[in-house]
Design a protein around this motif. Structure first.
Motif, PDB file in Angstrom:
ATOM      1  N   ARG A 281      51.237   6.127   2.763  1.00  5.64           N
ATOM      2  CA  ARG A 281      50.732   7.319   3.675  1.00  5.64           C
ATOM      3  C   ARG A 281      51.740   8.293   4.317  1.00  5.64           C
ATOM      4  N   CYS A 282      51.539   9.583   4.107  1.00  5.57           N
ATOM      5  CA  CYS A 282      52.522  10.308   4.327  1.00  5.57           C
ATOM      6  C   CYS A 282      51.742  11.528   5.647  1.00  5.57           C
ATOM      7  N   GLN A 283      52.655  11.831   6.691  1.00  4.49           N
ATOM      8  CA  GLN A 283      52.143  12.549   7.763  1.00  4.49           C
ATOM      9  C   GLN A 283      53.234  13.241   8.365  1.00  4.49           C
ATOM     10  N   GLY A 284      52.999  14.488   8.608  1.00  8.11           N
ATOM     11  CA  GLY A 284      53.942  15.521   9.095  1.00  8.11           C
ATOM     12  C   GLY A 284      53.202  15.947  10.377  1.00  8.11           C
ATOM     13  N   ASP A 285      54.178  16.845  11.042  1.00  8.58           N
ATOM     14  CA  ASP A 285      53.699  17.075  12.369  1.00  8.58           C
ATOM     15  C   ASP A 285      53.213  18.575  12.381  1.00  8.58           C
ATOM     16  N   GLY A 286      52.755  18.995  11.315  1.00  4.27           N
ATOM     17  CA  GLY A 286      52.395  20.295  11.064  1.00  4.27           C
ATOM     18  C   GLY A 286      50.851  20.470  11.270  1.00  4.27           C
ATOM     19  N   ASN A 287      50.325  21.685  11.551  1.00  6.11           N
ATOM     20  CA  ASN A 287      48.869  21.639  11.978  1.00  6.11           C
ATOM     21  C   ASN A 287      48.437  23.062  11.540  1.00  6.11           C
ATOM     22  N   PRO A 288      47.416  23.134  10.294  1.00  6.14           N
ATOM     23  CA  PRO A 288      46.697  21.981   9.793  1.00  6.14           C
ATOM     24  C   PRO A 288      47.566  21.007   9.021  1.00  6.14           C
ATOM     25  N   PRO A 289      47.117  19.641   8.804  1.00  7.18           N
ATOM     26  CA  PRO A 289      47.945  18.806   8.033  1.00  7.18           C
ATOM     27  C   PRO A 289      48.352  19.318   6.679  1.00  7.18           C
ATOM     28  N   PRO A 290      49.532  19.346   6.294  1.00  7.99           N
ATOM     29  CA  PRO A 290      49.700  20.166   5.026  1.00  7.99           C
ATOM     30  C   PRO A 290      49.248  18.999   3.686  1.00  7.99           C
ATOM     31  N   THR A 291      49.547  19.449   2.580  1.00 11.99           N
ATOM     32  CA  THR A 291      49.143  18.515   1.416  1.00 11.99           C
ATOM     33  C   THR A 291      50.406  18.247   0.762  1.00 11.99           C
ATOM     34  N   PHE A 292      50.826  17.026   0.598  1.00 16.70           N
ATOM     35  CA  PHE A 292      52.158  16.676  -0.027  1.00 16.70           C
ATOM     36  C   PHE A 292      52.097  16.233  -1.340  1.00 16.70           C
ATOM     37  N   ILE A 293      53.617  16.030  -1.697  1.00 11.65           N
ATOM     38  CA  ILE A 293      53.776  15.688  -3.274  1.00 11.65           C
ATOM     39  C   ILE A 293      54.536  14.338  -3.074  1.00 11.65           C
ATOM     40  N   PHE A 294      54.094  13.461  -4.021  1.00  9.89           N
ATOM     41  CA  PHE A 294      54.759  12.094  -4.075  1.00  9.89           C
ATOM     42  C   PHE A 294      55.641  12.006  -5.129  1.00  9.89           C
ATOM     43  N   ASN A 295      57.018  11.410  -4.896  1.00  8.67           N
ATOM     44  CA  ASN A 295      57.699  11.016  -6.019  1.00  8.67           C
ATOM     45  C   ASN A 295      58.568   9.753  -5.791  1.00  8.67           C
ATOM     46  N   ARG A 296      58.964   9.084  -6.754  1.00 10.16           N
ATOM     47  CA  ARG A 296      59.736   7.825  -6.672  1.00 10.16           C
ATOM     48  C   ARG A 296      61.350   7.953  -6.814  1.00 10.16           C
ATOM     49  N   GLY A 297      62.079   7.659  -5.988  1.00 11.59           N
ATOM     50  CA  GLY A 297      63.431   7.910  -5.853  1.00 11.59           C
ATOM     51  C   GLY A 297      63.873   9.137  -5.885  1.00 11.59           C
ATOM     52  N   GLN A 298      64.983   9.408  -6.809  1.00 13.42           N
ATOM     53  CA  GLN A 298      65.500  10.736  -6.960  1.00 13.42           C
ATOM     54  C   GLN A 298      64.770  11.619  -7.867  1.00 13.42           C
ATOM     55  N   GLU A 299      63.771  10.942  -8.584  1.00  8.04           N
ATOM     56  CA  GLU A 299      63.010  11.676  -9.686  1.00  8.04           C
ATOM     57  C   GLU A 299      61.949  12.718  -9.141  1.00  8.04           C
ATOM     58  N   ARG A 300      62.398  13.908  -8.915  1.00  6.65           N
ATOM     59  CA  ARG A 300      61.733  14.837  -8.046  1.00  6.65           C
ATOM     60  C   ARG A 300      60.783  15.616  -9.317  1.00  6.65           C
ATOM     61  N   ASP A 301      61.133  15.490 -10.309  1.00  6.49           N
ATOM     62  CA  ASP A 301      60.490  15.944 -11.454  1.00  6.49           C
ATOM     63  C   ASP A 301      59.166  15.363 -11.827  1.00  6.49           C
ATOM     64  N   ALA A 302      59.426  14.120 -11.784  1.00  9.44           N
ATOM     65  CA  ALA A 302      58.258  12.904 -12.263  1.00  9.44           C
ATOM     66  C   ALA A 302      57.414  12.860 -10.831  1.00  9.44           C
ATOM     67  N   ASP A 303      56.403  13.887 -10.811  1.00 10.55           N
ATOM     68  CA  ASP A 303      55.535  13.413  -9.497  1.00 10.55           C
ATOM     69  C   ASP A 303      54.426  12.451  -9.614  1.00 10.55           C
ATOM     70  N   LEU A 304      54.477  11.653  -8.564  1.00 11.01           N
ATOM     71  CA  LEU A 304      53.287  10.722  -8.900  1.00 11.01           C
ATOM     72  C   LEU A 304      51.880  11.110  -8.507  1.00 11.01           C
ATOM     73  N   GLY A 305      51.807  12.426  -7.772  1.00 10.25           N
ATOM     74  CA  GLY A 305      50.308  12.857  -7.626  1.00 10.25           C
ATOM     75  C   GLY A 305      50.669  13.770  -6.431  1.00 10.25           C
ATOM     76  N   THR A 306      49.787  14.615  -6.286  1.00  9.18           N
ATOM     77  CA  THR A 306      49.270  15.552  -5.059  1.00  9.18           C
ATOM     78  C   THR A 306      48.136  15.117  -4.264  1.00  9.18           C
ATOM     79  N   SER A 307      48.205  14.498  -3.232  1.00  7.14           N
ATOM     80  CA  SER A 307      47.017  14.372  -2.283  1.00  7.14           C
ATOM     81  C   SER A 307      47.352  14.776  -0.902  1.00  7.14           C
ATOM     82  N   SER A 308      46.342  14.690   0.144  1.00  3.54           N
ATOM     83  CA  SER A 308      46.193  15.182   1.189  1.00  3.54           C
ATOM     84  C   SER A 308      47.296  14.310   1.903  1.00  3.54           C
TER      85      SER A 308
END
Length: 618
Positions: A281-308
């Motif tokens: 679970r990813c959470q930020g202190d922004g409001n409204p809650p933003p949408t996040f991008i997940f990735n593994r390690g330093q592989e920023r180009d290989a996104d694991l998916g976009t979710s709330s």
């Protein structure tokens, strides 16, 4: 109520003004009244008018008291008159006619069912004719507490990007008198008007004479206001005090961009093992809650998916371990606003047991079985047989194997820090050997009464299962009543009737040996009660004979002793020897008799109790 005479009533209007003018100069009246009286709307108000005459030794014979109310401008309206001669009454056709009364002395005016219009000055005029006149006034204050304040927040959110103060809430206090005041609070601290920060807009209405006040709060929100509580307080006057009433607290929805992002494992709780479904679970202190991008390690180009805010990893394995990151979709790729965590996936490989499957041992041999399982955590190994723990550790030592050693041994490998992670393995041990009798006696001796039936049991362990055969000498009427056979045990029971001494052999054998169990049965003749009685009677005769012999010996000893004292018997060496021999002979006779008696007693007891030694059916 007393009434004035017609002559006096006609005379007073002409003479009274002249008299007042004259007597006001000659005499005086001290009059005392409260400056103001405060009362709640709907209650009763009492206005007192205390007076006394300052000159003269006696009170005037005639006193008139008139009560007035000051109307618009400087005009006044009489409400009530009182004369000390007994005449009094309320003036007709006023708003007070049915609501006022005075006490017996006319000095206390009571107004019932106070209304908002009753807030005026009330005058008391005292005329003592020649004693003087005086007038005083009291202001009547009417109070009506307002309703509880009602606060309303705006339904939409307020952004920190707005440069000017934005409307955040309104507060209204209705139907109060006099006019109530409203104060705004933020987290319990009063807010005051501040340029470009706080502004309050007030609107006042007066329906039906009551005051209704509505205040609108305009406020420049900041990120810290996301948890702020706003409330309003109304203050109002009551008789003799100031009271307040506070509204409920509301929170204002504030929109602001995230400045911090956090990533953590939401499930499962505790350590993660292979096969688990993991939720990050990813959470930020922004409001409204933003949408996040997940990735593994330093592989920023290989996104694991976009979710709330959640990334789901189903059925993870050890290769799924590593560093995971999340960042807001709207942030730049090199933004420092991101969350990061390390995921560790624990594992436990299947248990490997040596020897595998099954192992054959000979009775008396020793075997060491091992159980190992590779794991990322510290493990604990336990061995079980038939549900009971028989060992602990990676090795199981089976020493001096017996037939009881045969069975399945199961090793269970667990992880104390992760109880849900476990594995197991097993090995089946088979112990082979020659026959082994159950019980410690290889030869059994029995005494059984003639005519009784006895069961002989022979149980033998062994693998392969032994076979049993019987050899019976001394009985023709025997038969096998129980025969049971398993893979490692044989049981045989024979039943026979005792007619004479019997010798029975249980022969057990298999490919690895032979074992024999011997049963020796001694037949005891059946004893009748008559023979038992004769033996008991004979035993009594023997006892009487022994007692008589002892008495004869005592008498003989006394005679010998008497003769010796008289000198009839020589005391030389030879004499002593003869006496000694004679005593020895007599003692031998006594011992023999005792011995015979004991023998006979033993025979008798054996005959009487013989049936007690007969062995019951096994």
């Amino acid at each position: 109520m007393k009434t004035m005479t017609p002559r006096l009533r006609a005379f007073l209007p002409l003479v009274l003004p002249v008299c007042l003018l004259c007597w006001s100069a000659w005499a005086g009246v001290e009059l005392t009244m409260h400056k103001s009286v405060e009362v709640y709307l709907g209650d009763s108000a009492q206005i007192s008018c205390q007076y006394k005459f300052t000159e003269g030794s006696s009170a005037p014979s005639f006193v008139m008291i008139n009560w007035f109310v000051k109307s618009a401008g400087s005009s006044r309206v009489r409400l009530y008159y009182y004369y000390n001669n007994g005449e009094e009454g309320a003036d007709l056709n006023t708003n007070y006619t049915s609501r006022i009364q005075v006490d017996q002395e006319g000095t206390r005016l009571t107004i019932q069912d106070i209304q908002l219009s009753d807030e005026r000055d009330y005058l008391c005029h005292v005329n003592g004719l020649e004693a003087g006149t005086a007038e005083g006034k009291t202001h009547l204050g009417v109070f009506a507490p307002p309703e509880a304040p009602v606060i309303r927040g705006i339904p939409e959110a307020v952004s920190v990007a707005n440069e000017a103060p934005s409307k955040v809430a309104s507060c209204e206090a209705r139907n109060g008198f006099p006019k109530p005041n409203i104060t705004w609070y933020r987290n319990g601290v009063p807010l005051t008007s501040t340029p470009l920060r706080v502004n309050v807009v007030e609107e006042v209405r007066k329906p039906g004479g009551f005051y209704s006040v509505q205040n609108t709060l305009e406020y420049k929100v900041m990120k810290e206001d996301k948890d702020s509580l706003f409330s309003c307080e109304v203050s109002f006057l009551v008789p003799g005090a100031i009271r307040t009433a506070e509204s409920a607290s509301i929170n204002v929805t504030v929109h602001y961009p995230p400045t911090m992002v956090e990533l953590w494992k939401d499930s499962p709780h505790g350590l993660v093992k292979e096969g688990d479904t993991v939720e990050l679970r990813c959470q930020g202190d922004g409001n409204p809650p933003p949408t996040f991008i997940f990735n593994r390690g330093q592989e920023r180009d290989a996104d694991l998916g976009t979710s709330s805010d959640v990334l789901i990893l189903p059925a993870v394995s050890r290769k799924d371990g590593g560093i995971y990151q999340c960042r807001p979709v709207d942030s730049a790729s090199d933004s420092e606003v991101k969350g990061e965590m390390l995921l560790t996936v624990h594992f436990l490989d299947p248990a490997v047991v040596v020897p595998r499957d099954s192992e054959v041992m000979l009775r008396g041999e020793t075997l060491i079985a091992t159980c190992n399982a590779s794991s990322s955590l510290k493990t604990l190994t336990s061995w079980f047989k038939d549900g009971k723990q028989v060992g602990q550790g990676n090795e199981l030592h089976l020493r001096n194997a017996t037939y009881d050693t045969t069975g399945e041994y199961r090793c269970e490998v667990t992880v104390p820090s992760l109880p849900t992670l476990h594995t197991s393995g097993s090995v089946h041990i088979i112990v082979q050997g020659g026959p082994q009798l159950v019980g410690v006696e290889q030869e059994v001796q029995l005494e059984v009464t003639v005519g009784r039936t006895v069961n002989l049991s022979c149980e033998v362990l062994g693998r392969p299962a032994p076979s049993i055969s019987w050899s019976v000498v001394g009985s023709q009427g025997w038969r096998e009543v129980v025969s049971r056979l398993t893979d490692h045990m044989t049981l045989s029971v024979v039943s026979l009737t005792v007619t004479s001494d019997i010798s029975a052999l249980c022969n057990a054998s298999n490919d690895l040996g032979t074992e024999v169990k011997v049963f020796s049965i001694k037949a005891i003749p059946m004893v009748t009660s008559a023979s038992a009685f004769s033996h008991v009677e004979g035993s009594g005769v023997i006892i009487v004979a022994i007692v008589l012999c002892l008495l004869l010996l005592a008498i003989l000893g006394s005679v010998l002793y008497f003769l010796h004292k008289k000198g009839k018997i020589p005391c030389g060496r030879s004499g002593k020897q003869e006496i000694t021999k004679e005593r020895a002979t007599r003692e031998d006779i006594v011992v023999e008799m005792k011995t015979n008696a004991k023998t006979e007693d033993a025979i008798l007891l054996k005959a009487v109790n013989g049936e007690k030694k007969v062995l019951n059916d096994q």
